[in-house]
Design a protein around this motif. Structure first.
Motif, PDB file in Angstrom:
ATOM      1  N   PRO A  87      -1.159   6.568   5.373  1.00  8.24           N
ATOM      2  CA  PRO A  87      -1.654   6.078   4.088  1.00  8.24           C
ATOM      3  C   PRO A  87      -1.849   7.218   3.089  1.00  8.24           C
ATOM      4  N   ALA A  88      -1.299   7.050   1.900  1.00 13.28           N
ATOM      5  CA  ALA A  88      -1.412   8.092   0.877  1.00 13.28           C
ATOM      6  C   ALA A  88      -2.845   8.288   0.424  1.00 13.28           C
ATOM      7  N   ARG A 146       0.848  -1.189   0.000  1.00 13.94           N
ATOM      8  CA  ARG A 146       0.000   0.000   0.000  1.00 13.94           C
ATOM      9  C   ARG A 146       0.884   1.239   0.000  1.00 13.94           C
ATOM     10  N   PRO A 147       0.511   2.286  -0.743  1.00 14.27           N
ATOM     11  CA  PRO A 147       1.337   3.499  -0.744  1.00 14.27           C
ATOM     12  C   PRO A 147       1.145   4.311   0.534  1.00 14.27           C
ATOM     13  N   TRP A 148       2.278   4.714   1.128  1.00 16.07           N
ATOM     14  CA  TRP A 148       2.281   5.525   2.347  1.00 16.07           C
ATOM     15  C   TRP A 148       3.116   6.770   2.100  1.00 16.07           C
ATOM     16  N   GLU A 149       2.605   7.922   2.535  1.00 11.00           N
ATOM     17  CA  GLU A 149       3.307   9.190   2.373  1.00 11.00           C
ATOM     18  C   GLU A 149       4.164   9.483   3.600  1.00 11.00           C
ATOM     19  N   VAL A 150       5.390   9.918   3.355  1.00 12.33           N
ATOM     20  CA  VAL A 150       6.272  10.315   4.446  1.00 12.33           C
ATOM     21  C   VAL A 150       5.821  11.690   4.946  1.00 12.33           C
ATOM     22  N   VAL A 151       5.413  11.758   6.215  1.00 10.70           N
ATOM     23  CA  VAL A 151       4.965  13.030   6.786  1.00 10.70           C
ATOM     24  C   VAL A 151       6.028  13.661   7.673  1.00 10.70           C
ATOM     25  N   GLU A 152       7.021  12.877   8.065  1.00  9.40           N
ATOM     26  CA  GLU A 152       8.101  13.432   8.874  1.00  9.40           C
ATOM     27  C   GLU A 152       9.329  12.535   8.750  1.00  9.40           C
ATOM     28  N   ARG A 153      10.468  13.160   8.701  1.00  7.99           N
ATOM     29  CA  ARG A 153      11.749  12.462   8.679  1.00  7.99           C
ATOM     30  C   ARG A 153      12.584  13.018   9.836  1.00  7.99           C
ATOM     31  N   VAL A 154      13.042  12.135  10.729  1.00  7.92           N
ATOM     32  CA  VAL A 154      13.770  12.561  11.919  1.00  7.92           C
ATOM     33  C   VAL A 154      15.157  11.922  11.918  1.00  7.92           C
ATOM     34  N   THR A 155      16.191  12.734  12.007  1.00  6.51           N
ATOM     35  CA  THR A 155      17.554  12.214  12.115  1.00  6.51           C
ATOM     36  C   THR A 155      17.814  11.842  13.570  1.00  6.51           C
ATOM     37  N   GLU A 156      17.988  10.545  13.823  1.00  9.95           N
ATOM     38  CA  GLU A 156      18.211  10.065  15.185  1.00  9.95           C
ATOM     39  C   GLU A 156      19.687  10.098  15.563  1.00  9.95           C
ATOM     40  N   GLN A 203       6.475  -5.967  15.941  1.00 12.49           N
ATOM     41  CA  GLN A 203       6.316  -6.376  14.546  1.00 12.49           C
ATOM     42  C   GLN A 203       7.063  -5.430  13.601  1.00 12.49           C
ATOM     43  N   TYR A 204       7.177  -5.872  12.349  1.00  9.51           N
ATOM     44  CA  TYR A 204       7.874  -5.100  11.329  1.00  9.51           C
ATOM     45  C   TYR A 204       6.994  -4.950  10.097  1.00  9.51           C
ATOM     46  N   VAL A 205       7.382  -4.058   9.211  1.00  8.73           N
ATOM     47  CA  VAL A 205       6.741  -3.925   7.904  1.00  8.73           C
ATOM     48  C   VAL A 205       7.792  -4.109   6.834  1.00  8.73           C
ATOM     49  N   SER A 206       7.360  -4.541   5.663  1.00  3.87           N
ATOM     50  CA  SER A 206       8.249  -4.564   4.505  1.00  3.87           C
ATOM     51  C   SER A 206       8.112  -3.227   3.786  1.00  3.87           C
ATOM     52  N   VAL A 207       9.235  -2.648   3.420  1.00  4.88           N
ATOM     53  CA  VAL A 207       9.264  -1.370   2.709  1.00  4.88           C
ATOM     54  C   VAL A 207       9.870  -1.628   1.336  1.00  4.88           C
ATOM     55  N   ASP A 218       7.388  12.281   0.010  1.00  8.57           N
ATOM     56  CA  ASP A 218       7.628  11.133  -0.857  1.00  8.57           C
ATOM     57  C   ASP A 218       6.713   9.981  -0.452  1.00  8.57           C
ATOM     58  N   VAL A 219       6.541   9.050  -1.366  1.00 12.78           N
ATOM     59  CA  VAL A 219       5.635   7.911  -1.139  1.00 12.78           C
ATOM     60  C   VAL A 219       6.422   6.611  -1.188  1.00 12.78           C
ATOM     61  N   LEU A 220       6.183   5.765  -0.198  1.00 13.16           N
ATOM     62  CA  LEU A 220       6.813   4.450  -0.110  1.00 13.16           C
ATOM     63  C   LEU A 220       5.742   3.376  -0.121  1.00 13.16           C
TER      64      LEU A 220
END
Length: 398
Positions: free
Chosen positions: A174-175, A153-163, A187-191, A246-248
């Motif tokens: 969800p896009a 399923r397409p998901w939109e990146v709403v935030e990117r955080v440098t850890e 649990q994990y997700v496949s990207v 961006d969309v993943l």
């Protein structure tokens, strides 16, 4: 499960098959990718193929499954099968692909073992294969039904955080604006991403946010290559190119390293490096559920600056009424941490009776921690673990 006739043949031929299993799996993948190059580009992890770890994992699982059938004829190795099935489901493996694997695997066996593969030997190992494959198909079907999975399923990146210098967290929604299904902590997700050469590569990343949030969060460590394996294609692509907007493509959550009926039992969460990600989600879940039994948090890293999600790690633990936090760093340890590697033998680290332990990190770390837990009387069945990448530890537990 395995017929008496086949069991006798498998037992007699297992030494020969086991001795050649590495060469068999190497031939298998060469044949498979020659016939189906799209699988290498769009399904299998090319880095694991280059390093040979995928071949090792396949060889280990086949040998372990066959050995289990011989040693425990009335009991199926569900823990092993479940772990494989979760990985397969996250990748979208379909039942018909087991026919493709069967074709090339048995051709590879015949090529390597030659005249030793009599009709009786071929029939016996065929039975082993389909017992394993059909069990996986059934488990994967149930997982797909439970997750409602109908493809990535397409998901939109709403935030990117440098850890840290090497770890970035992506928060996605969800896009299509649809609902976000819940997940179980751990649990994990496949990207899935499309790389510059057009290949679609998929990687699994643990969800590092709290269950129940309206967005999903996963954290990615940039993988540096070495003389054996190349740089991590997907991790480096995500770090270099993916930004807000961006969309993943993401799968639904999978994975069997989940908090199970914690109740009033003591919990120990041990991690190292990027293995912190499922542990932070577990701490968030324990805090949200009002868990009041003792919780011991242990983490090892190179330095505090390399400790991804350190603030969340500490904050969620602080929300628990009976939590002890022990951070170990190779360098730059402060007054609230220790210098050196994780050591559960320290007098100030309590490992209580009936503790349920969860481990995530590099394999040497987990082996060491597991040995320390066993020495302190923790039951093997109460020690659960997650491996990032092919599980080379599969079915090797006591």
């Amino acid at each position: 499960m395995l017929s008496e006739k086949s069991a006798a043949t498998v037992r007699a031929s297992l030494p020969a098959v086991g001795a050649a299993i590495g060469e068999i799996t190497e031939r298998f993948y060469a044949r498979l990718f020659a016939a189906h190059p799209d699988l290498r580009r769009n399904l299998f992890n090319r880095g694991n193929q280059a390093a040979g770890t995928q071949r090792q994992a396949l060889a280990g699982s086949i040998a372990a499954f066959a050995t289990h059938l011989l040693d425990h004829p009335d009991r199926r190795p569900d823990a092993m099968l479940g772990r494989i099935a979760h990985k397969h489901a996250s990748l979208g493996v379909a039942p018909e692909q087991y026919d493709v694997v069967h074709e090339h695997l048995f051709a590879a066996i015949a090529e390597v073992l030659g005249d030793a593969v009599t009709p009786e030997v071929a029939a016996a190992w065929d039975e082993v294969y389909w017992l394993m494959a059909n069990a996986l198909v059934v488990i994967e079907k149930r997982l797909y039904e439970e997750s409602g999975e109908s493809g990535p399923r397409p998901w939109e990146v709403v935030e990117r955080v440098t850890e840290t210098a090497d770890v970035v967290t992506f928060r996605v929604r969800p896009a299509d604006g649809g609902a976000v299904r819940g997940f179980r902590a751990g649990q994990y997700v496949s990207v899935g991403v499309t790389l510059p050469d057009g290949a679609r590569q998929i990687r699994q990343y643990s969800l590092s946010g709290a269950p129940g949030e309206s967005v999903r969060q996963f954290s990615v460590k940039r993988v540096a290559g070495d003389t054996v394996a190349p740089d991590g294609e997907v991790s480096n692509h995500l770090h270099a190119h993916v930004r807000e907007g961006d969309v993943l493509e993401l799968s639904e959550p999978y994975g069997d390293l989940v908090l199970g009926g914690a109740g009033d039992r003591p919990i120990l969460l041990a991690s190292a490096g990027i293995g912190v990600t499922p542990m932070v989600a577990m701490l968030a879940a324990l805090a949200a559920d009002g868990h009041d039994a003792p919780v011991t948090v242990v983490h090892g890293d190179r330095s505090p600056a390399d400790h991804a999600l350190r603030a969340e790690h500490t904050a969620y633990a602080a929300k628990l009424p009976d939590a002890a936090v022990h951070f170990f760093y190779e360098r730059d340890a402060g007054p609230d941490s220790r210098t050196g590697r994780v050591d559960l033998g320290r007098a100030d680290i309590a490992v209580r009776p009936a503790t349920r332990a969860y481990l995530c990190g590099p394999l040497p770390f987990m082996r060491a921690v597991r040995a320390q837990l066993l020495a302190k009387g923790v039951a093997p069945a109460d020690i659960h673990y997650e491996v990032f990448g092919p599980d080379l530890w599969l079915a090797r537990q006591d």
